[in-house]
Write a protein that holds these residues in place. Sequence first.
Motif, PDB file in Angstrom:
ATOM      1  N   MET A   1       0.820  -1.196   0.000  1.00 16.22           N
ATOM      2  CA  MET A   1       0.000   0.000   0.000  1.00 16.22           C
ATOM      3  C   MET A   1       0.861   1.255   0.000  1.00 16.22           C
ATOM      4  O   MET A   1       0.446   2.265  -0.510  1.00 16.22           O
ATOM      5  N   GLU A   2       2.052   1.185   0.560  1.00 18.26           N
ATOM      6  CA  GLU A   2       2.922   2.361   0.591  1.00 18.26           C
ATOM      7  C   GLU A   2       3.173   2.899  -0.813  1.00 18.26           C
ATOM      8  O   GLU A   2       3.173   4.096  -1.030  1.00 18.26           O
ATOM      9  N   GLU A   3       3.337   2.005  -1.780  1.00 20.71           N
ATOM     10  CA  GLU A   3       3.582   2.456  -3.145  1.00 20.71           C
ATOM     11  C   GLU A   3       2.399   3.261  -3.686  1.00 20.71           C
ATOM     12  O   GLU A   3       2.586   4.289  -4.311  1.00 20.71           O
ATOM     13  N   ILE A   4       1.190   2.809  -3.434  1.00 24.13           N
ATOM     14  CA  ILE A   4       0.002   3.533  -3.895  1.00 24.13           C
ATOM     15  C   ILE A   4      -0.002   4.941  -3.308  1.00 24.13           C
ATOM     16  O   ILE A   4      -0.283   5.915  -4.003  1.00 24.13           O
ATOM     17  N   THR A   5       0.323   5.065  -2.037  1.00 24.62           N
ATOM     18  CA  THR A   5       0.302   6.383  -1.405  1.00 24.62           C
ATOM     19  C   THR A   5       1.319   7.314  -2.049  1.00 24.62           C
ATOM     20  O   THR A   5       1.021   8.479  -2.299  1.00 24.62           O
ATOM     21  N   GLN A   6       2.499   6.798  -2.315  1.00 22.47           N
ATOM     22  CA  GLN A   6       3.538   7.620  -2.944  1.00 22.47           C
ATOM     23  C   GLN A   6       3.139   8.023  -4.355  1.00 22.47           C
ATOM     24  O   GLN A   6       3.344   9.169  -4.766  1.00 22.47           O
ATOM     25  N   LEU A   7       2.576   7.086  -5.107  1.00 21.66           N
ATOM     26  CA  LEU A   7       2.213   7.372  -6.494  1.00 21.66           C
ATOM     27  C   LEU A   7       1.020   8.318  -6.571  1.00 21.66           C
ATOM     28  O   LEU A   7       0.956   9.162  -7.468  1.00 21.66           O
ATOM     29  N   LEU A   8       0.084   8.206  -5.639  1.00 20.19           N
ATOM     30  CA  LEU A   8      -1.045   9.129  -5.597  1.00 20.19           C
ATOM     31  C   LEU A   8      -0.545  10.551  -5.334  1.00 20.19           C
ATOM     32  O   LEU A   8      -0.943  11.495  -6.016  1.00 20.19           O
ATOM     33  N   ARG A   9       0.348  10.695  -4.393  1.00 20.31           N
ATOM     34  CA  ARG A   9       0.927  12.011  -4.093  1.00 20.31           C
ATOM     35  C   ARG A   9       1.692  12.546  -5.301  1.00 20.31           C
ATOM     36  O   ARG A   9       1.587  13.720  -5.660  1.00 20.31           O
ATOM     37  N   GLU A  10       2.455  11.664  -5.945  1.00 21.08           N
ATOM     38  CA  GLU A  10       3.226  12.060  -7.126  1.00 21.08           C
ATOM     39  C   GLU A  10       2.312  12.569  -8.237  1.00 21.08           C
ATOM     40  O   GLU A  10       2.582  13.604  -8.860  1.00 21.08           O
ATOM     41  N   GLU A  11       1.225  11.860  -8.486  1.00 19.70           N
ATOM     42  CA  GLU A  11       0.276  12.283  -9.525  1.00 19.70           C
ATOM     43  C   GLU A  11      -0.385  13.610  -9.160  1.00 19.70           C
ATOM     44  O   GLU A  11      -0.558  14.474 -10.013  1.00 19.70           O
ATOM     45  N   ARG A  12      -0.739  13.789  -7.897  1.00 23.76           N
ATOM     46  CA  ARG A  12      -1.345  15.049  -7.463  1.00 23.76           C
ATOM     47  C   ARG A  12      -0.391  16.206  -7.722  1.00 23.76           C
ATOM     48  O   ARG A  12      -0.781  17.235  -8.285  1.00 23.76           O
ATOM     49  N   LYS A  13       0.858  16.011  -7.371  1.00 23.98           N
ATOM     50  CA  LYS A  13       1.854  17.067  -7.579  1.00 23.98           C
ATOM     51  C   LYS A  13       2.134  17.287  -9.062  1.00 23.98           C
ATOM     52  O   LYS A  13       2.331  18.423  -9.493  1.00 23.98           O
ATOM     53  N   ARG A  14       2.145  16.207  -9.844  1.00 25.83           N
ATOM     54  CA  ARG A  14       2.357  16.347 -11.298  1.00 25.83           C
ATOM     55  C   ARG A  14       1.301  17.247 -11.917  1.00 25.83           C
ATOM     56  O   ARG A  14       1.594  18.054 -12.810  1.00 25.83           O
ATOM     57  N   LEU A  15       0.084  17.140 -11.420  1.00 28.62           N
ATOM     58  CA  LEU A  15      -1.010  17.950 -11.943  1.00 28.62           C
ATOM     59  C   LEU A  15      -1.091  19.330 -11.294  1.00 28.62           C
ATOM     60  O   LEU A  15      -1.943  20.143 -11.653  1.00 28.62           O
ATOM     61  N   GLY A  16      -0.207  19.595 -10.333  1.00 31.73           N
ATOM     62  CA  GLY A  16      -0.179  20.893  -9.678  1.00 31.73           C
ATOM     63  C   GLY A  16      -1.357  21.134  -8.758  1.00 31.73           C
ATOM     64  O   GLY A  16      -1.797  22.277  -8.594  1.00 31.73           O
ATOM     65  N   LEU A  17      -1.867  20.071  -8.149  1.00 32.48           N
ATOM     66  CA  LEU A  17      -3.031  20.185  -7.277  1.00 32.48           C
ATOM     67  C   LEU A  17      -2.637  20.091  -5.809  1.00 32.48           C
ATOM     68  O   LEU A  17      -1.704  19.374  -5.453  1.00 32.48           O
ATOM     69  N   THR A  18      -3.382  20.787  -4.979  1.00 32.07           N
ATOM     70  CA  THR A  18      -3.221  20.643  -3.538  1.00 32.07           C
ATOM     71  C   THR A  18      -4.033  19.430  -3.089  1.00 32.07           C
ATOM     72  O   THR A  18      -4.877  18.914  -3.836  1.00 32.07           O
ATOM     73  N   GLN A  19      -3.814  19.017  -1.847  1.00 29.47           N
ATOM     74  CA  GLN A  19      -4.629  17.930  -1.306  1.00 29.47           C
ATOM     75  C   GLN A  19      -6.102  18.317  -1.304  1.00 29.47           C
ATOM     76  O   GLN A  19      -6.959  17.499  -1.634  1.00 29.47           O
ATOM     77  N   GLU A  20      -6.376  19.554  -0.960  1.00 25.80           N
ATOM     78  CA  GLU A  20      -7.764  20.019  -0.925  1.00 25.80           C
ATOM     79  C   GLU A  20      -8.402  19.967  -2.312  1.00 25.80           C
ATOM     80  O   GLU A  20      -9.555  19.538  -2.464  1.00 25.80           O
ATOM     81  N   GLU A  21      -7.667  20.395  -3.324  1.00 27.30           N
ATOM     82  CA  GLU A  21      -8.211  20.378  -4.694  1.00 27.30           C
ATOM     83  C   GLU A  21      -8.480  18.955  -5.167  1.00 27.30           C
ATOM     84  O   GLU A  21      -9.538  18.685  -5.750  1.00 27.30           O
ATOM     85  N   LEU A  22      -7.542  18.039  -4.927  1.00 24.64           N
ATOM     86  CA  LEU A  22      -7.758  16.663  -5.374  1.00 24.64           C
ATOM     87  C   LEU A  22      -8.876  15.999  -4.569  1.00 24.64           C
ATOM     88  O   LEU A  22      -9.665  15.229  -5.121  1.00 24.64           O
ATOM     89  N   ALA A  23      -8.975  16.329  -3.301  1.00 20.05           N
ATOM     90  CA  ALA A  23     -10.068  15.806  -2.485  1.00 20.05           C
ATOM     91  C   ALA A  23     -11.415  16.233  -3.059  1.00 20.05           C
ATOM     92  O   ALA A  23     -12.332  15.414  -3.196  1.00 20.05           O
TER      93      ALA A  23
END
Length: 69
Positions: free
Chosen positions: A1-23
């Motif tokens: 599961m750790e990999e999913i968390t890292q990749l989700l964060r990576e994709e969010r940052k790639r798109l230039g989104l904050t946690q709030e925006e992606l939520a």
Amino acid sequence: MEEITQLLREERKRLGLTQEELATIGGVKVNAQGVYERGLRTPNAIYLENIANAGVDVLYVVTGRRVRD
């Protein structure tokens, strides 16, 4: 599961989104986004579908393989 968390964060940052925006895009509260990114809970299919529609490479998040550049 750790990999999913890292990749989700990576994709969010790639798109230039904050946690709030992606939520918001995913249809969850910002604290749920943080929980996903810390690996405390796994996102459901509805969330994954919503973020995929916004450009997140969900296959990459789940498998680590990219389908697009």
